[in-house]
Scaffold this active site. Structure first.
Site, short mmCIF file in Angstrom:
data_model
loop_
_atom_site.label_atom_id
_atom_site.label_comp_id
_atom_site.label_asym_id
_atom_site.label_seq_id
_atom_site.Cartn_x
_atom_site.Cartn_y
_atom_site.Cartn_z
N CYS A 2 -25.95 -161.78 25.53
CA CYS A 2 -25.50 -162.44 24.31
C CYS A 2 -26.34 -163.69 24.05
CB CYS A 2 -24.02 -162.82 24.35
SG CYS A 2 -22.92 -161.42 24.60
N ARG A 27 -31.34 -160.90 23.79
CA ARG A 27 -30.22 -161.09 24.71
C ARG A 27 -29.01 -160.22 24.35
NH1 ARG A 27 -30.80 -165.76 27.81
NH2 ARG A 27 -28.59 -165.65 28.28
N TRP A 74 -23.88 -158.58 23.05
CA TRP A 74 -24.05 -157.43 23.94
C TRP A 74 -22.66 -157.12 24.45
CZ3 TRP A 74 -23.54 -155.73 29.01
CH2 TRP A 74 -24.32 -154.63 29.38
N ASN A 100 -20.74 -166.43 25.45
CA ASN A 100 -21.54 -165.57 26.33
C ASN A 100 -20.88 -165.61 27.70
OD1 ASN A 100 -23.46 -164.16 27.75
ND2 ASN A 100 -24.98 -165.80 27.75
N GLY A 101 -20.58 -164.44 28.27
CA GLY A 101 -19.96 -164.38 29.59
C GLY A 101 -18.74 -163.48 29.59
N GLU A 483 -41.33 -149.16 39.84
CA GLU A 483 -41.41 -149.94 38.62
C GLU A 483 -41.89 -149.09 37.45
OE1 GLU A 483 -41.62 -153.10 35.81
OE2 GLU A 483 -40.36 -152.60 37.51
N LYS A 487 -39.80 -148.39 33.96
CA LYS A 487 -40.28 -148.66 32.60
C LYS A 487 -40.11 -147.44 31.71
CE LYS A 487 -41.05 -152.79 32.92
NZ LYS A 487 -39.83 -152.74 33.73
N GLU A 490 -36.42 -147.15 30.86
CA GLU A 490 -35.90 -148.23 30.03
C GLU A 490 -36.21 -148.05 28.55
OE1 GLU A 490 -35.72 -152.39 32.43
OE2 GLU A 490 -37.72 -151.57 32.12
N HIS A 506 -38.47 -134.01 51.45
CA HIS A 506 -37.12 -134.19 51.99
C HIS A 506 -36.06 -134.13 50.90
CE1 HIS A 506 -38.48 -135.10 56.05
NE2 HIS A 506 -39.44 -135.84 55.51
N LYS A 605 -31.80 -158.70 28.07
CA LYS A 605 -32.88 -159.30 28.86
C LYS A 605 -32.37 -159.97 30.12
CE LYS A 605 -37.16 -160.60 29.49
NZ LYS A 605 -38.18 -159.60 29.85
#
Length: 610
Positions: A2, A27, A74, A100-101, A483, A487, A490, A506, A605
């Site tokens: 947020c 955000r 968000w 926010n929170g 990584e 990406k 995402e 395996h 983010k």
């Protein structure tokens, strides 16, 4: 998660708020809204979608006031609807609030307020805050006292910006657990979730401390701590430029930030290599006695920062005699991991506000560990709470999918590894100098890879419609495979799994078939032949193979369909080059699939709640 923006001054508040919301939209972008104090009272405008959607709605309203607050959401509590969007107001319309929170005890508070006759219109925890504030303010003499009492009633994390229709020329901020920064201008002041929203207007900022309440007025700010005592907080000067948060002609922030990685590499190295030696004396006041007292190094992070830490783990194991542990912050904070004065605990966080990383740091510090932050934000909560800080110097990163900060984190962690190795005499001075000299050449090699984007785009075009990928790496390229797969997930929403190449047989080999490409990082290093064997295992299952290979490798083209080429470098430094084509491959695949690049679905983010 947020974004919050607040303004009071001489400008048209709605324009400042919308500009600020665009800058913090990374955000949260489920919905957006703003509240402006006008001659009619508090006018609230909200809309589902992005800030551009809110702007269209706000354009039809004559919001002429010079005092207001705004928010990009968000969603946590309650679905994505206009009703659940912020700001929220109390029943009388006196207060508007953005948050926010997460408020953990909101159901208990809601039940208490219901009993007092309060009606709720949304499904959010945030509306509980503003309704409770209205009751507390009616029972107290002033707003700061009411906000101190409000903090005492709320469990959880929150950053709040509040506007009171009865108080012209000011608004209020409260911070516990979630970041909030104040901006100081001439006859105007601001607040925001991070400094990027403030850069067009001021570089003079005040970072609110845990539990702080602030009255933000045209003439300046007043701050009280969680006990209601007035306090002074230092004014910091932001060294970022507004141009750093612009696209500069690129179609997406992510592509701009990928292309900035050579510059980020140089910036993070600047002033930290002197005459071929790693010199961190401007950052870390560590003497030989302190350095040699550490037997353990714990590195703790989340997401992309965790993968950068896994890369660094291999370097620290090679160059030092310390016992190295790398863990995900959300796990570390709950494990019975021994952290004592013989432990250097390193916390890696781009924002310095990641909730799990902050909690892990507090745990380690309480147990006696020496805590070091590797972060991109000088005034962040993490940077203020640890013993020492090693800054990335990467500038603001707007794209939700981290790219240039992954590079910066690896550079900072490698500098630390080389510094510790030479200081502890587990790495010879000659070898340390040789490695430091190669570090200085690496930014140019990164830029060689960046200049090959057309070839990478064409390879991405061949595979963009695939639904599943397998990524493989060995040694220090295994975390790079993790990584790279992250990406792709995402931003393109393609399912991708990453494994250590030796683990393929395996279990993951069962997934292989002609429609599942395998992307293998296979540089010319000591594990080259073993990785080639894994390629043969995948080819036998008829999977197409894409390789990240070293320039001049004449053997590799005989074994794979496509190659993402990188220049030669020392084996220890391959991750710096290998990650770049994986970032570009994911980016171009996502563009070809028509995906939202900078604001991928369901992601924000900075994760500032547990």
């Amino acid at each position: 998660m947020c974004g919050i923006v607040g303004y009071v001054g001489f400008r048209k508040a709605a324009e400042v708020l919308l500009d600020g919301l665009r800058r913090v939209e990374y955000r949260g972008y489920d919905s957006a809204g703003l509240a402006v104090r006008t001659e009619k009272g508090l006018e609230i405008v909200k809309e589902v979608g992005k800030v551009s959607d809110l702007e269209q709605v706000a354009r039809g309203r004559n919001l002429t006031g010079c005092q207001g607050i705004g928010h990009t959401r968000w969603a946590t509590h309650g679905g994505v609807t206009v009703t659940n969007a912020h700001p929220h107001a109390d029943g009388a319309g006196r207060f508007a609030l953005v948050h926010n929170g997460i408020i953990e005890n909101y159901l208990d508070l809601q039940e208490e307020l219901h009993a007092k006759g309060v009606c709720f219109f949304s499904q959010t925890d945030t509306e509980v805050i503003v309704q409770l504030l209205a009751h507390l303010r009616a029972e107290t003499d002033d707003m700061p006292t009411a906000l101190t009492l409000l903090q005492q009633r709320l469990n959880g994390s929150f950053a709040l910006a509040i506007i009171d229709a009865q108080e012209p020329e000011c608004f209020y901020c409260v911070r516990r657990g979630s970041p909030l920064v104040l901006g100081l201008g001439v006859e105007e002041c601001f607040c925001a979730s991070d400094v990027s929203a403030l850069l067009p207007y001021t570089k003079n900022v005040v970072y609110l401390e845990e539990g702080d309440t602030a009255r933000v007025c045209t003439k300046g700010v007043e701050i009280w701590n969680e006990c209601g005592e007035e306090v002074c907080r230092d004014v910091a000067i932001v060294d970022w430029d507004v141009s750093m948060s612009e696209k500069d002609g690129y179609p997406h922030y992510m592509l701009k930030e990928i292309n900035e990685q050579g510059a980020v590499f140089r910036s993070t190295l600047k002033g930290r290599i002197t005459e071929g030696r790693i010199d961190l004396s401007n950052d870390l006041d560590w003497d030989a006695s302190k350095i040699n007292s550490w037997k353990n190094v714990h590195i703790v992070a989340c997401g992309t920062s965790y993968y950068a830490s896994l890369v660094a783990q291999r370097a620290l194991e090679q160059w030092t005699d310390c016992h190295i542990v790398v863990d995900v912050a959300s796990e570390y904070r709950y494990r019975r991991m021994k952290a004592d004065p013989s432990t250097l605990a390193v916390f890696v966080s781009q924002s310095g506000e990641t909730a799990d990383t902050l909690a892990a740091q507090r745990k380690a510090r309480s147990e006696g560990a020496h805590c070091l932050a590797i972060t991109n934000v000088r005034g962040s909560t993490l940077a203020r709470e640890v013993h020492d800080v090693l800054l990335l110097k990467a500038g603001p990163e707007i794209g939700v999918a981290a790219t240039k900060t992954f590079m910066g984190q690896m550079v900072a962690l490698y500098l630390l590894a080389l510094f510790l190795g030479e200081a502890r005499r587990t790495l010879s001075a000659a070898e340390a100098k040789r490695l430091a000299e190669e570090l200085l050449h690496l930014p140019y090699k990164v830029e060689i890879v960046l200049n090959r984007q057309d070839a990478i785009k064409e390879i991405a075009r061949k595979y963009a419609e695939k639904r599943n990928f397998l990524y493989l790496g060995r040694g220090n390229t295994y975390p790079v495979a993790l990584e790279g797969a992250l990406k792709l997930k995402e931003i393109s929403y393609i399912h991708a799994e990453a494994y250590a190449a030796g683990e393929m047989k395996h279990g993951p080999i069962a997934l292989l078939e002609p429609d599942v490409p395998v992307l293998v990082i296979v540089p010319r290093n000591s594990l080259y032949e073993k990785t080639l064997s894994n390629i043969q295992e995948a080819k036998a299952r008829h999977s197409a193979i894409i390789a990240v290979g070293t320039d001049g490798d004449a053997l590799l083209p005989h074994h794979v369909e496509d190659i993402l080429w990188i220049p030669w470098t020392d084996e220890e430094f391959v991750p710096f080059l290998a990650v770049v084509p994986l970032q570009l491959f994911a980016y171009h695949a996502a563009v070809l699939r028509g995906c939202e690049i900078d604001q991928p679905r369901n992601l924000a983010k900075s994760v500032t709640v547990e």
